[in-house]
Design a protein around this motif. Structure first.
Motif, PDB file in Angstrom:
ATOM      1  N   VAL A  87       0.845  -1.193   0.000  1.00  0.00           N
ATOM      2  CA  VAL A  87       0.000   0.000   0.000  1.00  0.00           C
ATOM      3  C   VAL A  87       0.882   1.246   0.000  1.00  0.00           C
ATOM      4  CG1 VAL A  87      -1.780   1.282   1.250  1.00  0.00           C
ATOM      5  CG2 VAL A  87      -1.800  -1.230   1.267  1.00  0.00           C
ATOM      6  N   TYR A  88       0.607   2.160  -0.921  1.00  0.00           N
ATOM      7  CA  TYR A  88       1.309   3.439  -0.971  1.00  0.00           C
ATOM      8  C   TYR A  88       0.345   4.560  -0.592  1.00  0.00           C
ATOM      9  CZ  TYR A  88       5.008   0.918  -3.402  1.00  0.00           C
ATOM     10  OH  TYR A  88       6.005   0.031  -3.712  1.00  0.00           O
ATOM     11  N   MET A  89       0.868   5.535   0.155  1.00  0.00           N
ATOM     12  CA  MET A  89       0.057   6.656   0.604  1.00  0.00           C
ATOM     13  C   MET A  89       0.715   7.973   0.181  1.00  0.00           C
ATOM     14  SD  MET A  89      -1.050   5.299   4.412  1.00  0.00           S
ATOM     15  CE  MET A  89      -2.384   6.499   4.572  1.00  0.00           C
ATOM     16  N   PRO A  90      -0.080   9.007  -0.108  1.00  0.00           N
ATOM     17  CA  PRO A  90       0.500  10.287  -0.530  1.00  0.00           C
ATOM     18  C   PRO A  90       1.141  11.032   0.634  1.00  0.00           C
ATOM     19  CG  PRO A  90      -1.876  10.469  -0.330  1.00  0.00           C
ATOM     20  CD  PRO A  90      -1.554   9.022  -0.115  1.00  0.00           C
ATOM     21  N   ARG A  91       1.953  12.007   0.316  1.00  0.00           N
ATOM     22  CA  ARG A  91       2.615  12.793   1.353  1.00  0.00           C
ATOM     23  C   ARG A  91       1.585  13.440   2.276  1.00  0.00           C
ATOM     24  NH1 ARG A  91       4.376  16.172  -3.198  1.00  0.00           N
ATOM     25  NH2 ARG A  91       2.725  17.693  -3.613  1.00  0.00           N
ATOM     26  N   GLY A  92       1.961  13.574   3.531  1.00  0.00           N
ATOM     27  CA  GLY A  92       1.066  14.169   4.517  1.00  0.00           C
ATOM     28  C   GLY A  92       0.127  13.180   5.163  1.00  0.00           C
ATOM     29  N   SER A  93       0.183  11.908   4.792  1.00  0.00           N
ATOM     30  CA  SER A  93      -0.714  10.908   5.375  1.00  0.00           C
ATOM     31  C   SER A  93      -0.429  10.735   6.867  1.00  0.00           C
ATOM     32  CB  SER A  93      -0.554   9.558   4.664  1.00  0.00           C
ATOM     33  OG  SER A  93      -0.953   9.656   3.315  1.00  0.00           O
ATOM     34  N   ALA A  94      -1.477  10.562   7.644  1.00  0.00           N
ATOM     35  CA  ALA A  94      -1.344  10.426   9.092  1.00  0.00           C
ATOM     36  C   ALA A  94      -0.656   9.119   9.455  1.00  0.00           C
ATOM     37  CB  ALA A  94      -2.721  10.488   9.751  1.00  0.00           C
ATOM     38  N   GLN A  95       0.285   9.187  10.386  1.00  0.00           N
ATOM     39  CA  GLN A  95       1.016   7.998  10.801  1.00  0.00           C
ATOM     40  C   GLN A  95       0.085   6.946  11.376  1.00  0.00           C
ATOM     41  OE1 GLN A  95       4.165   7.466  10.097  1.00  0.00           O
ATOM     42  NE2 GLN A  95       4.131   5.409  11.000  1.00  0.00           N
ATOM     43  N   GLU A  96      -0.959   7.358  12.057  1.00  0.00           N
ATOM     44  CA  GLU A  96      -1.903   6.393  12.622  1.00  0.00           C
ATOM     45  C   GLU A  96      -2.557   5.557  11.530  1.00  0.00           C
ATOM     46  OE1 GLU A  96      -5.760   6.143  15.645  1.00  0.00           O
ATOM     47  OE2 GLU A  96      -4.792   8.067  15.247  1.00  0.00           O
ATOM     48  N   ARG A  97      -2.873   6.182  10.399  1.00  0.00           N
ATOM     49  CA  ARG A  97      -3.480   5.436   9.297  1.00  0.00           C
ATOM     50  C   ARG A  97      -2.467   4.470   8.681  1.00  0.00           C
ATOM     51  NH1 ARG A  97      -6.400  10.869   7.883  1.00  0.00           N
ATOM     52  NH2 ARG A  97      -8.461  10.460   8.760  1.00  0.00           N
ATOM     53  N   VAL A  98      -1.204   4.883   8.641  1.00  0.00           N
ATOM     54  CA  VAL A  98      -0.146   3.990   8.158  1.00  0.00           C
ATOM     55  C   VAL A  98      -0.059   2.756   9.043  1.00  0.00           C
ATOM     56  CG1 VAL A  98       2.344   3.750   7.804  1.00  0.00           C
ATOM     57  CG2 VAL A  98       1.194   5.880   7.138  1.00  0.00           C
ATOM     58  N   GLU A  99      -0.066   2.962  10.350  1.00  0.00           N
ATOM     59  CA  GLU A  99       0.078   1.851  11.292  1.00  0.00           C
ATOM     60  C   GLU A  99      -1.128   0.916  11.253  1.00  0.00           C
ATOM     61  OE1 GLU A  99       2.840   1.078  12.677  1.00  0.00           O
ATOM     62  OE2 GLU A  99       3.761   2.906  11.887  1.00  0.00           O
ATOM     63  N   HIS A 100      -2.325   1.456  11.026  1.00  0.00           N
ATOM     64  CA  HIS A 100      -3.514   0.602  10.896  1.00  0.00           C
ATOM     65  C   HIS A 100      -3.315  -0.402   9.758  1.00  0.00           C
ATOM     66  CE1 HIS A 100      -5.922   2.476  13.874  1.00  0.00           C
ATOM     67  NE2 HIS A 100      -6.219   3.572  13.211  1.00  0.00           N
ATOM     68  N   ILE A 101      -2.728   0.064   8.663  1.00  0.00           N
ATOM     69  CA  ILE A 101      -2.515  -0.804   7.500  1.00  0.00           C
ATOM     70  C   ILE A 101      -1.422  -1.826   7.790  1.00  0.00           C
ATOM     71  CG2 ILE A 101      -1.712  -0.821   5.102  1.00  0.00           C
ATOM     72  CD1 ILE A 101      -3.116   1.959   4.839  1.00  0.00           C
ATOM     73  N   ARG A 102      -0.340  -1.389   8.387  1.00  0.00           N
ATOM     74  CA  ARG A 102       0.761  -2.300   8.701  1.00  0.00           C
ATOM     75  C   ARG A 102       0.350  -3.373   9.707  1.00  0.00           C
ATOM     76  NH1 ARG A 102       5.560   2.302   9.187  1.00  0.00           N
ATOM     77  NH2 ARG A 102       5.896   2.543   6.922  1.00  0.00           N
ATOM     78  N   THR A 103      -0.535  -3.009  10.617  1.00  0.00           N
ATOM     79  CA  THR A 103      -1.016  -3.978  11.605  1.00  0.00           C
ATOM     80  C   THR A 103      -1.706  -5.161  10.940  1.00  0.00           C
ATOM     81  OG1 THR A 103      -1.263  -2.257  13.282  1.00  0.00           O
ATOM     82  CG2 THR A 103      -2.541  -4.255  13.610  1.00  0.00           C
ATOM     83  N   LEU A 104      -2.248  -4.950   9.738  1.00  0.00           N
ATOM     84  CA  LEU A 104      -2.927  -6.012   8.997  1.00  0.00           C
ATOM     85  C   LEU A 104      -1.956  -6.830   8.137  1.00  0.00           C
ATOM     86  CD1 LEU A 104      -6.079  -3.949   8.008  1.00  0.00           C
ATOM     87  CD2 LEU A 104      -6.041  -5.915   9.548  1.00  0.00           C
ATOM     88  N   GLY A 105      -0.663  -6.602   8.335  1.00  0.00           N
ATOM     89  CA  GLY A 105       0.337  -7.410   7.648  1.00  0.00           C
ATOM     90  C   GLY A 105       0.778  -6.887   6.301  1.00  0.00           C
ATOM     91  N   ALA A 106       0.319  -5.710   5.910  1.00  0.00           N
ATOM     92  CA  ALA A 106       0.677  -5.154   4.611  1.00  0.00           C
ATOM     93  C   ALA A 106       1.952  -4.316   4.702  1.00  0.00           C
ATOM     94  CB  ALA A 106      -0.460  -4.294   4.083  1.00  0.00           C
ATOM     95  N   VAL A 107       2.647  -4.213   3.591  1.00  0.00           N
ATOM     96  CA  VAL A 107       3.728  -3.247   3.456  1.00  0.00           C
ATOM     97  C   VAL A 107       3.081  -1.899   3.135  1.00  0.00           C
ATOM     98  CG1 VAL A 107       5.725  -2.554   2.078  1.00  0.00           C
ATOM     99  CG2 VAL A 107       5.366  -4.970   2.645  1.00  0.00           C
TER     100      VAL A 107
END
Length: 399
Positions: A140-160
């Motif tokens: 999963v790629y996210m644009p600049r300025g994305s909230a770190q909490e949203r990044v961690e939600h995705i990583r918690t599900l096993g995704a890069v």
């Protein structure tokens, strides 16, 4: 009563025809809902009636669907990503969608797959969740300025998950290029030349929300909605949902309004011109899920034909909606709604407190007989920012 003026540009749709779509329709929404209902943990998200607020604003009823209750993911987006992945796998392995489950699909997959997508948060989380359920990989790629909490939600599900230094639309293009190089399957909710099947399925998956709402409204006996306010990024959710609603209630009967942040108002501009218009730049709006500058070409024809008005508004409108929903009147339920989820309600509240309230009510055709349907498409997916707005008063109504 307090008065304040928030910026809301309202454009009537001169290109309205009322022509509906066979692709985004009540029947396709019911097909998607039939699949979703097989998933473990499925139940329709609640449709609340805000009676006290409706009385204050001067309409008959305000109905709001709370998507923070969707599969424990705090947003609606998994409906599209999961449905598209399942449709893809059913086609690949010649399985019947009507009798398919994650368990059956997982057992059928011969070689491990990687699903790739660009997201502002919620869509990527949904794709990551579906990949995890199926034992597959997700990038999963996210644009600049994305909230770190949203990044961690995705990583918690096993995704890069990686945040780029580009805006949303440029990140989509980068994802497409990487997927082609590495043999990944792109699961994106917008379309381009040669890539239409998966985004069509994603949009049809979003129709589950609308079909649930149609059933819930009928059961409640509150009367058919006269208005629907739909927030927009690329317009995928709006088209998938609106296609079902206009089938159920009639395009001429349901007054549909699209709402966008002024910094990413590609559909507002498209509605004025009558053809798709792209918006560039950083699009630094608090409505992260709507920070998209290029209309989805699959959804645009339906939106052009069936939307009555387009609204481009400042971020304070969304902040107002978050506060009103989180601090209800009377016995109205409390709804925790994120920046993108609350903007439709924010428009109603901003109209109520505007010095030209009566003129705006007339322009939007709102009156004592109006039944307004809203979708709170996310909860507090960025808790820190939610509290900054609702607790600490960030984006105040007057400065």
């Amino acid at each position: 009563m307090s008065q304040f003026s928030l910026k809301m540009d309202i454009a009537d749709n001169r290109f309205y025809t009322g022509k509906t779509s066979a692709v985004f329709s009540l029947s396709e929404s019911r097909k998607a809902r039939a699949f979703h209902s097989q998933l473990k943990g499925y139940e329709p998200t609640p449709l609340y009636q805000l009676s006290a607020l409706a009385n204050l604003i001067g309409v008959r009823s305000i109905l709001i669907k709370d998507e923070s209750k969707r599969f424990g993911l705090n947003a609606f987006k998994m409906l599209g990503g999961a449905y598209a992945i399942v449709r893809l796998l059913c086609e690949k392995y010649d399985l019947d969608l009507a009798n398919c489950s994650f368990e059956k699909l997982k057992a059928s997959i011969g070689q491990k797959m990687t699903f790739a997508t660009t997201t502002d948060g919620n869509h990527g989380r949904g794709v990551a969740w579906a990949a995890q359920q199926l034992g597959q990989n997700a990038v999963v790629y996210m644009p600049r300025g994305s909230a770190q909490e949203r990044v961690e939600h995705i990583r918690t599900l096993g995704a890069v998950c990686e945040v780029t230094d580009m805006n949303y639309d440029d990140t989509v293009r980068m994802t497409m290029q990487k997927a082609q190089e590495k043999g990944w399957v792109i699961v994106q909710d917008t379309a381009w030349e040669g890539y239409t099947k998966i985004p069509t399925w994603i949009m049809q998956g979003y129709g589950t929300m609308a079909d649930e709402a149609v059933s819930q409204i009928a059961q409640a006996g509150s009367g058919a909605p006269t208005h629907v306010f739909l927030q927009c990024g690329v317009g995928a959710m709006a088209a998938g949902v609106l296609g079902c609603l206009v089938d159920a209630y009639g395009a001429n009967t349901l007054h549909s309004v699209l709402v966008e942040p002024e910094l990413a108002d590609c559909l507002y501009r498209s509605g004025i011109k009558g053809e798709a218009v792209n918006v560039g730049g950083t699009m630094a709006t608090i409505m992260a899920g709507l920070a998209c500058g290029e209309p989805n070409p699959l959804g645009w024809p339906l939106l052009r034909d069936c939307v009555h008005q387009f609204i481009s508004c400042q971020d304070k409108v969304a902040a107002l909606g978050m506060r009103v929903l989180g601090n209800p009147l009377g016995n109205d339920p409390r709804i925790i709604s994120g920046e993108s989820g609350a903007v439709g309600l924010g428009v109603l509240a901003a109209v109520h407190y505007h010095p030209q309230r009566e003129e705006l009510m007339q322009k939007l055709k709102l009156n004592a007989d109006s039944v307004v349907l809203l979708l709170s498409t996310e909860g507090d997916t960025d808790v820190k920012h939610y509290r900054e707005v609702v607790w600490e008063g960030r984006y105040p109504m007057a400065e």
